[in-house]
Write a protein that holds these residues in place. Structure first.
Motif, mmCIF file in Angstrom:
data_model
loop_
_atom_site.group_PDB
_atom_site.id
_atom_site.type_symbol
_atom_site.label_atom_id
_atom_site.label_comp_id
_atom_site.label_asym_id
_atom_site.label_seq_id
_atom_site.Cartn_x
_atom_site.Cartn_y
_atom_site.Cartn_z
ATOM 1 N N UNK A 147 0.832 -1.199 0.000
ATOM 2 C CA UNK A 147 0.000 0.000 0.000
ATOM 3 C C UNK A 147 0.863 1.243 0.000
ATOM 4 N N UNK A 148 0.258 2.353 -0.463
ATOM 5 C CA UNK A 148 0.965 3.632 -0.441
ATOM 6 C C UNK A 148 0.665 4.368 0.867
ATOM 7 N N UNK A 149 1.127 5.601 0.963
ATOM 8 C CA UNK A 149 0.987 6.359 2.213
ATOM 9 C C UNK A 149 -0.477 6.684 2.528
ATOM 10 N N UNK A 150 -1.357 6.615 1.501
ATOM 11 C CA UNK A 150 -2.783 6.845 1.722
ATOM 12 C C UNK A 150 -3.538 5.553 2.047
ATOM 13 N N UNK A 151 -2.799 4.451 2.138
ATOM 14 C CA UNK A 151 -3.438 3.175 2.428
ATOM 15 C C UNK A 151 -4.057 2.502 1.217
ATOM 16 N N UNK A 152 -3.778 3.003 0.010
ATOM 17 C CA UNK A 152 -4.320 2.407 -1.215
ATOM 18 C C UNK A 152 -3.384 1.310 -1.714
ATOM 19 N N UNK A 153 -3.969 0.252 -2.232
ATOM 20 C CA UNK A 153 -3.159 -0.820 -2.776
ATOM 21 C C UNK A 153 -2.407 -0.356 -4.017
ATOM 22 N N UNK A 154 -1.171 -0.806 -4.125
ATOM 23 C CA UNK A 154 -0.320 -0.447 -5.262
ATOM 24 C C UNK A 154 -0.494 -1.413 -6.423
ATOM 25 N N UNK A 155 -1.059 -2.558 -6.153
ATOM 26 C CA UNK A 155 -1.321 -3.570 -7.169
ATOM 27 C C UNK A 155 -2.685 -4.182 -6.868
ATOM 28 N N UNK A 156 -3.336 -4.816 -7.865
ATOM 29 C CA UNK A 156 -4.603 -5.494 -7.578
ATOM 30 C C UNK A 156 -4.367 -6.703 -6.669
ATOM 31 N N UNK A 157 -5.190 -6.835 -5.645
ATOM 32 C CA UNK A 157 -5.050 -7.912 -4.665
ATOM 33 C C UNK A 157 -6.428 -8.509 -4.384
ATOM 34 N N UNK A 158 -6.513 -9.828 -4.449
ATOM 35 C CA UNK A 158 -7.733 -10.541 -4.053
ATOM 36 C C UNK A 158 -7.341 -11.598 -3.031
ATOM 37 N N UNK A 159 -8.128 -11.697 -1.981
ATOM 38 C CA UNK A 159 -7.900 -12.698 -0.941
ATOM 39 C C UNK A 159 -8.837 -13.871 -1.221
ATOM 40 N N UNK A 160 -8.243 -14.981 -1.624
ATOM 41 C CA UNK A 160 -9.015 -16.144 -2.085
ATOM 42 C C UNK A 160 -8.955 -17.218 -1.012
ATOM 43 N N UNK A 161 -10.057 -17.410 -0.337
ATOM 44 C CA UNK A 161 -10.103 -18.408 0.728
ATOM 45 C C UNK A 161 -11.104 -19.499 0.385
ATOM 46 N N UNK A 162 -10.832 -20.699 0.819
ATOM 47 C CA UNK A 162 -11.783 -21.789 0.654
ATOM 48 C C UNK A 162 -12.811 -21.819 1.778
ATOM 49 N N UNK A 163 -12.705 -20.907 2.715
ATOM 50 C CA UNK A 163 -13.709 -20.826 3.768
ATOM 51 C C UNK A 163 -15.058 -20.444 3.165
ATOM 52 N N UNK A 164 -16.119 -20.922 3.786
ATOM 53 C CA UNK A 164 -17.451 -20.618 3.263
ATOM 54 C C UNK A 164 -18.488 -20.443 4.345
ATOM 55 N N UNK A 206 -9.335 -7.807 -12.353
ATOM 56 C CA UNK A 206 -9.530 -6.855 -13.450
ATOM 57 C C UNK A 206 -10.479 -5.730 -13.033
ATOM 58 N N UNK A 207 -11.465 -6.056 -12.218
ATOM 59 C CA UNK A 207 -12.394 -5.026 -11.750
ATOM 60 C C UNK A 207 -11.660 -3.995 -10.898
ATOM 61 N N UNK A 208 -10.720 -4.451 -10.065
ATOM 62 C CA UNK A 208 -9.919 -3.521 -9.259
ATOM 63 C C UNK A 208 -9.067 -2.621 -10.139
ATOM 64 N N UNK A 209 -8.411 -3.227 -11.125
ATOM 65 C CA UNK A 209 -7.552 -2.444 -12.023
ATOM 66 C C UNK A 209 -8.369 -1.389 -12.760
ATOM 67 N N UNK A 210 -9.574 -1.761 -13.185
ATOM 68 C CA UNK A 210 -10.444 -0.818 -13.877
ATOM 69 C C UNK A 210 -10.865 0.306 -12.956
ATOM 70 N N UNK A 211 -11.193 -0.014 -11.729
ATOM 71 C CA UNK A 211 -11.611 0.990 -10.756
ATOM 72 C C UNK A 211 -10.504 1.989 -10.461
ATOM 73 N N UNK A 212 -9.258 1.527 -10.466
ATOM 74 C CA UNK A 212 -8.110 2.401 -10.197
ATOM 75 C C UNK A 212 -7.569 3.054 -11.472
#
Length: 404
Positions: A67-84, A277-283
């Motif tokens: 993240x940068x100094x504003x707390x924004x991610x510098x790259x697209x990140x998804x947390x993929x868990x098998x929890x449900x 891709x949705x994150x990249x588009x949003x940013x």
């Protein structure tokens, strides 16, 4: 040079590692220093970021680099868990001690069910634990019914516990959605079998000639998972093994799944790429996402799934995309999905992987799901690193990425 290997694995590599232990190289040399990301991270959670509810120390350091100094991610990140067993927002809240993230960055094992709209208007029997009705309704299901609700409507069916036998019966029509392991396995197993063998009308006599049975959609195939205990705990995959074997023992036929979700299924990685891709588009990051880096601790789910998806991406470049891929990714797809194995969870560097499934009895046992063919090449990670902090360092170096 990037850190690779981990305690036990490094020494083994020096002595001549087996082929599955050697990290396949992904060369980043010759690239220009990048300031806009052309890659994204798919992070597993349990065993990578936390053990149970305890954060893994390297996760804090890794997140400071993301993240940068504003707390924004510098790259697209998804947390993929098998929890449900919870909503995406709750899982995001559980990670807030590491970093503030939105629910749009969290992918549960059941998240792709949003796309299965043909079941949303139908009555579905849901199995698992946690706020099951809230989860089902959040995914778009309009008529979910829990195992407990079914038991209340058809109490004669739950006869394992003799103290819980009332005397009323009603009937209905269902598909089955398996979100995760339930609390009372015997009740869930009994009632799911009843629904399958009566074509959705539990309380009627079994009709074994009705095959294939009503649709079963299953999330999270993990046989085991790591929490605070020293040894892995039973996962939903263990419950599925019980259900499959009971069904086969009674009918002589295989339990069939309409769809299997959660790692290592291809569908899970397609949906995760859609979120990247949705994150990249949003940013407004116009650089195409070329490479996904899947960071996990489990050879049979994280590594197997990433390598399986990479194999699919490579074949897709020479053939036509499936309708599902076009729908999920908007017609575009990454070029590669690289697997990065960390040594802070399920993975044991001293465990051998069988080169042939016939060796599994004497060497090791394939912990993947019944419907996934064991392939030694799919459990060979592209990279092995000590922890998630080393994984971030490695990827930044491979991509020649210089954060702003």
């Amino acid at each position: 040079s990037p850190r690779s290997g981990c305690s036990g694995a490094v020494g083994a590599a020096a002595a001549g590692p087996s082929p599955w232990q050697r990290a396949r190289s992904v060369r980043g040399a010759g690239k220009r220093r990048a300031v806009l990301p052309s890659f994204g991270f798919l992070f597993d959670i349990d065993g990578v970021l936390v053990r149970g509810k305890t954060p893994i120390p390297a996760a804090r350091t890794a997140f400071q680099k993301l993240v940068n100094s504003q707390g924004q991610f510098l790259v697209p990140v998804v947390f993929v868990t098998n929890a449900g067993n919870c909503l995406r927002q709750k899982k995001a809240d559980q990670l807030s001690h590491l970093l503030g993230i939105s629910q749009d960055q969290v992918m549960m094992s059941h998240s792709p069910l949003r796309m299965f709209k043909r079941y949303h208007e139908k009555c579905v029997l849901v199995s698992g634990q946690g706020p099951l009705l809230d989860i089902a309704q959040d995914l778009g299901f309009c008529q979910p019914i829990t195992i407990d609700a079914l038991r209340e409507k058809r109490p004669l069916l739950d006869a394992v516990d003799h103290d819980r036998r009332p005397n009323v019966l009603v009937s209905g029509d269902f598909s089955v959605v398996l979100f995760g392991e339930p609390v009372r396995w015997e009740t869930s197993l009994q009632l799911i079998i009843d629904v399958l063998l009566t074509s959705g009308y539990p309380g009627n006599p079994y009709e074994q000639e009705n095959y294939p049975h009503i649709p079963v959609l299953a999330c999270n195939m993990d046989l085991m998972w790591v929490a605070e205990a020293q040894s892995p705990r039973f996962g939903h995959g263990t419950f599925m093994v019980c259900l499959e074997n009971i069904y086969k023992k009674i009918t002589g036929k295989e339990l069939k799944y309409e769809v299997l979700m959660g790692k290592p299924s291809r569908l899970t990685y397609q949906y995760a790429e859609h979120l990247i891709r949705a994150q990249a588009l949003q940013r407004s990051w116009e650089q195409p996402i070329q490479t996904l880096y899947a960071v996990g601790d489990n050879l049979m789910t994280d590594v197997y799934g990433a390598n399986l998806y990479n194999r699919y991406l490579e074949s897709s470049r020479t053939g036509s995309k499936s309708r599902l891929q076009a729908k999920v990714s908007g017609g575009r797809a990454a070029a590669h999905c690289r697997s990065v194995l960390v040594c802070t969870g399920v993975y044991n560097p001293h465990t051998e992987v069988p080169l042939d499934t016939r060796d599994s009895i004497t060497e090791s046992v394939f912990h993947g799901h019944r419907d996934f063919r064991f392939d030694p090449g799919l459990v060979e990670p592209d990279h092995i690193v000590p922890d998630v902090d080393a994984a971030v360092d490695l990827v930044f170096q491979l991509e020649n990425f210089v954060p702003n």
